[in-house]
Design a protein around this motif. Structure first.
Motif, PDB file in Angstrom:
ATOM      1  N   PRO A  46     -13.512  10.584  15.578  1.00  7.64           N
ATOM      2  CA  PRO A  46     -14.786   9.907  15.819  1.00  7.64           C
ATOM      3  C   PRO A  46     -15.214   8.944  14.708  1.00  7.64           C
ATOM      4  N   HIS A  47     -14.386   8.743  13.711  1.00  9.42           N
ATOM      5  CA  HIS A  47     -14.748   7.879  12.583  1.00  9.42           C
ATOM      6  C   HIS A  47     -13.633   6.876  12.329  1.00  9.42           C
ATOM      7  N   GLY A  48     -13.894   5.947  11.458  1.00 10.45           N
ATOM      8  CA  GLY A  48     -12.876   4.978  11.083  1.00 10.45           C
ATOM      9  C   GLY A  48     -11.778   5.629  10.262  1.00 10.45           C
ATOM     10  N   ALA A  49     -10.639   4.958  10.187  1.00 13.23           N
ATOM     11  CA  ALA A  49      -9.484   5.511   9.477  1.00 13.23           C
ATOM     12  C   ALA A  49      -9.477   5.153   7.999  1.00 13.23           C
ATOM     13  N   GLY A  50     -10.478   4.425   7.521  1.00 19.05           N
ATOM     14  CA  GLY A  50     -10.509   4.085   6.109  1.00 19.05           C
ATOM     15  C   GLY A  50     -11.659   3.168   5.773  1.00 19.05           C
ATOM     16  N   HIS A  51     -11.787   2.885   4.502  1.00 15.25           N
ATOM     17  CA  HIS A  51     -12.844   2.003   4.004  1.00 15.25           C
ATOM     18  C   HIS A  51     -12.433   1.457   2.648  1.00 15.25           C
ATOM     19  N   TYR A  52     -13.141   0.426   2.231  1.00 15.28           N
ATOM     20  CA  TYR A  52     -12.910  -0.141   0.902  1.00 15.28           C
ATOM     21  C   TYR A  52     -13.415   0.821  -0.167  1.00 15.28           C
ATOM     22  N   VAL A  53     -12.787   0.777  -1.333  1.00 14.77           N
ATOM     23  CA  VAL A  53     -13.235   1.516  -2.503  1.00 14.77           C
ATOM     24  C   VAL A  53     -13.448   0.474  -3.590  1.00 14.77           C
ATOM     25  N   GLY A  54     -14.615   0.500  -4.207  1.00 13.96           N
ATOM     26  CA  GLY A  54     -14.915  -0.473  -5.245  1.00 13.96           C
ATOM     27  C   GLY A  54     -15.949   0.084  -6.189  1.00 13.96           C
ATOM     28  N   LYS A  65     -11.100  -9.130   7.131  1.00 15.39           N
ATOM     29  CA  LYS A  65     -10.670  -9.932   5.973  1.00 15.39           C
ATOM     30  C   LYS A  65      -9.268  -9.504   5.547  1.00 15.39           C
ATOM     31  N   PRO A  66      -8.353 -10.460   5.397  1.00 16.33           N
ATOM     32  CA  PRO A  66      -6.992 -10.117   4.970  1.00 16.33           C
ATOM     33  C   PRO A  66      -6.977  -9.486   3.575  1.00 16.33           C
ATOM     34  N   PHE A  67      -6.165  -8.458   3.428  1.00 15.18           N
ATOM     35  CA  PHE A  67      -5.995  -7.809   2.127  1.00 15.18           C
ATOM     36  C   PHE A  67      -5.328  -8.762   1.147  1.00 15.18           C
ATOM     37  N   GLU A  68      -5.737  -8.655  -0.107  1.00 13.63           N
ATOM     38  CA  GLU A  68      -5.127  -9.373  -1.218  1.00 13.63           C
ATOM     39  C   GLU A  68      -4.694  -8.341  -2.248  1.00 13.63           C
ATOM     40  N   PRO A  69      -3.697  -8.651  -3.066  1.00 12.49           N
ATOM     41  CA  PRO A  69      -3.332  -7.723  -4.137  1.00 12.49           C
ATOM     42  C   PRO A  69      -4.568  -7.380  -4.984  1.00 12.49           C
ATOM     43  N   GLY A  70      -4.714  -6.110  -5.308  1.00 11.39           N
ATOM     44  CA  GLY A  70      -5.852  -5.637  -6.092  1.00 11.39           C
ATOM     45  C   GLY A  70      -6.917  -4.953  -5.263  1.00 11.39           C
ATOM     46  N   VAL A  71      -6.902  -5.142  -3.947  1.00  6.76           N
ATOM     47  CA  VAL A  71      -7.865  -4.475  -3.076  1.00  6.76           C
ATOM     48  C   VAL A  71      -7.515  -2.987  -3.018  1.00  6.76           C
ATOM     49  N   VAL A  72      -8.541  -2.145  -3.051  1.00  3.16           N
ATOM     50  CA  VAL A  72      -8.343  -0.702  -2.972  1.00  3.16           C
ATOM     51  C   VAL A  72      -9.084  -0.183  -1.746  1.00  3.16           C
ATOM     52  N   ILE A  73      -8.381   0.603  -0.934  1.00  2.00           N
ATOM     53  CA  ILE A  73      -8.969   1.188   0.273  1.00  2.00           C
ATOM     54  C   ILE A  73      -8.569   2.660   0.370  1.00  2.00           C
ATOM     55  N   THR A  74      -9.188   3.355   1.310  1.00  2.00           N
ATOM     56  CA  THR A  74      -8.719   4.684   1.674  1.00  2.00           C
ATOM     57  C   THR A  74      -7.990   4.577   3.001  1.00  2.00           C
ATOM     58  N   VAL A  75      -7.054   5.482   3.212  1.00  2.00           N
ATOM     59  CA  VAL A  75      -6.442   5.667   4.519  1.00  2.00           C
ATOM     60  C   VAL A  75      -6.668   7.142   4.830  1.00  2.00           C
ATOM     61  N   GLU A  76      -7.552   7.413   5.807  1.00  2.00           N
ATOM     62  CA  GLU A  76      -8.009   8.782   6.026  1.00  2.00           C
ATOM     63  C   GLU A  76      -8.250   9.106   7.500  1.00  2.00           C
ATOM     64  N   PRO A  77      -7.204   9.109   8.308  1.00  2.44           N
ATOM     65  CA  PRO A  77      -7.412   9.515   9.693  1.00  2.44           C
ATOM     66  C   PRO A  77      -7.779  10.995   9.765  1.00  2.44           C
TER      67      PRO A  77
END
Length: 146
Positions: A46-54, A65-77
């Motif tokens: 029922p939730h998204g599979a991830g989000h940005y971390v900053g 928005k396309p990912f660029e090197p240095g972007v940090v996200i979660t992957v959490e299905p």
């Protein structure tokens, strides 16, 4: 429960594999949901599979928005089965690199066999002995009043 765990882990691995420069959160989520759908579990997340971390743990940003090197996200299905009361979410923090990604939380075990071994092993609290002054160390009938 083991089947649910294994499917969520497979979905997470697919999501991590989708993280690279030029991809986006939507592509990562689509990869996760494709695995869940193949196992007839897509409606159980029922939730998204991830989000940005900053600056914040749950940072804001565009899903397109396309990912660029240095972007940090979660992957959490995660899959939550209300009939059984079982819920499984597996989360990693992932850094987008020039040629793919790096799982920053790779040192945390997540394959089911290793998790089962850890749960079955003796932990710190199992080894700790009661100390004086703790309720469980007061002998019965010692006259202690509360």
């Amino acid at each position: 429960m083991a089947e649910i765990y294994d499917v969520v882990l497979e979905a997470q691995q697919a999501g991590i594999a989708a993280v690279k420069p030029g991809a986006n959160l939507t592509a990562m989520e689509t990869a996760c949901r494709k695995v869940l759908k193949a196992h007839d579990m897509s409606k159980l997340m029922p939730h998204g599979a991830g989000h940005y971390v900053g600056m914040e743990v749950h940072d804001v940003g565009s899903f397109m928005k396309p990912f660029e090197p240095g972007v940090v996200i979660t992957v959490e299905p995660g899959v939550y089965e209300s009939a059984s009361g079982i819920g499984v979410r597996i989360e990693d923090v992932v850094l987008v690199t020039a040629d793919g990604c790096e799982v920053l939380t790779a040192g945390v075990p997540k394959d089911r066999k290793r998790i089962e071994e850890l749960v079955a092993s003796e932990g710190l609290l199992d080894r700790e002995k009661p100390t004086a002054g703790r309720a469980e160390s007061v002998p019965a009938g010692s006259g202690t009043k509360h």
